[in-house]
Design an enzyme around this catalytic site. Structure first.
Site, short mmCIF file in Angstrom:
data_model
loop_
_atom_site.label_atom_id
_atom_site.label_comp_id
_atom_site.label_asym_id
_atom_site.label_seq_id
_atom_site.Cartn_x
_atom_site.Cartn_y
_atom_site.Cartn_z
N LYS A 110 0.80 -1.22 0.00
CA LYS A 110 0.00 0.00 0.00
C LYS A 110 0.84 1.27 0.00
CE LYS A 110 -4.44 -1.73 1.34
NZ LYS A 110 -5.57 -1.73 2.28
N ARG A 130 -4.07 -10.04 4.68
CA ARG A 130 -4.49 -10.12 3.27
C ARG A 130 -3.35 -9.54 2.42
NH1 ARG A 130 -6.87 -6.64 -0.46
NH2 ARG A 130 -8.44 -7.59 -1.85
#
Length: 289
Positions: free
Chosen positions: A235, A270
């Site tokens: 991210k 995840r």
């Protein structure tokens, strides 16, 4: 529910069925490619496969239920058939353990997509909006009785980056309060507490510093007794810390965040990079769990 989960960290592997996902758009947008990636992830130790056919990155276009289903259902069908035939089995974790079937999660905020996914063999629903975008998903999940990942977010892909003000309470208290309110709405619609999995929503309506603060505050969220899922993989905030603009080059930053998640008692991480993160999770489990 948290007490009945294995005392180890499960790894969820991302399979994006979209052409525009932030780190791997277009790689798995054909059913046979998605199946090949599912096999690769499961062979690396991943236990949950998360299929997504609507990109939720900042600025992503909302494609609508019809196109989302066109992308999702063929891949879901192939993967479910491979599981039923025994072709897809998780790696056995002990010498005398039989390998289990992987679970299929579908990443959607739309009730019609969730309904079709469950009918097509999905085991979980992973809703980035926590029921905000389509409240009809809540009674649907309640009736199905499946695990429901309720993620914290604000706004949508177009507006989330402008919704980062958590006031004097700060991001940890703000996220906790909003997760509790979303859980109350879900339970009012019939979702049982035992179905809920909380995701604090790293990268969704949070600045880099807020993401770091939220990661430090994970034990506070975990103390509520709801299982936690965290999705740090590749991210932007990791790129900002590392000064690394290439999403695929953020593996080691992701690994560091996963270690923090394990130390805080997170139940599921995840990620995109199955094999390396399975190793990180197993080693971190041995140290902290």
């Amino acid at each position: 529910m948290a007490e009945r989960w294995p005392q180890r960290t499960r790894v969820m592997g991302v399979i994006n069925l979209t052409p525009d996902s932030f780190s791997d758009g277009g790689r798995f947008d054909r059913p046979e490619r998605a199946l090949a990636q599912a096999k690769r992830l499961v062979s690396q130790g991943v236990e949950i496969l998360d299929l997504g056919a609507q990109s939720t990155r900042p600025g992503a276009e909302d494609v609508g239920a019809e196109l989302e289903l066109q992308r999702l259902l063929p891949a879901l069908k192939l993967i479910r058939e491979a599981i039923e035939s025994g072709e897809l089995r998780c790696v056995a974790r002990g010498e005398h353990q039989e390998p289990e079937s992987p679970l299929i999660s579908v990443d959607t905020f739309r009730a019609p997509v969730a309904e079709a996914a469950l009918q097509g063999g999905a085991d979980w629903i992973n809703d980035v909006s926590g029921g905000r975008r389509d409240p009809a998903i809540l009674p649907l999940v309640a009736e199905a009785g499946c695990p429901y990942v309720l993620m914290h977010s604000r706004g949508d892909s177009q507006s989330m980056d402008s919704l980062t003000d958590y006031g004097d309470a700060g991001v940890v208290d703000g996220v906790l309060s909003e997760l509790q309110r979303a859980s109350d709405r879900a339970q009012s619609a019939g979702v049982r507490c035992e179905q809920l999995v909380w995701d604090p929503g790293l990268g969704f309506s949070k600045t880099t510093e807020q993401n770091l603060e939220l990661l430090r505050g994970l034990p506070r969220l975990r103390a509520e007794g709801i299982p936690l899922l965290v999705g740090p993989s590749r991210k932007r905030f990791i790129g900002a810390v590392l000064n690394e603009p290439r999403a695929k080059a953020r593996l080691w930053g992701t690994a560091a965040v996963v270690a923090q998640c394990v130390s805080a008692g997170v139940d599921v991480v995840r990620v995109h990079d199955g094999g390396p993160i399975v190793q990180v999770a197993r080693m971190a489990d041995a140290l902290w769990r």
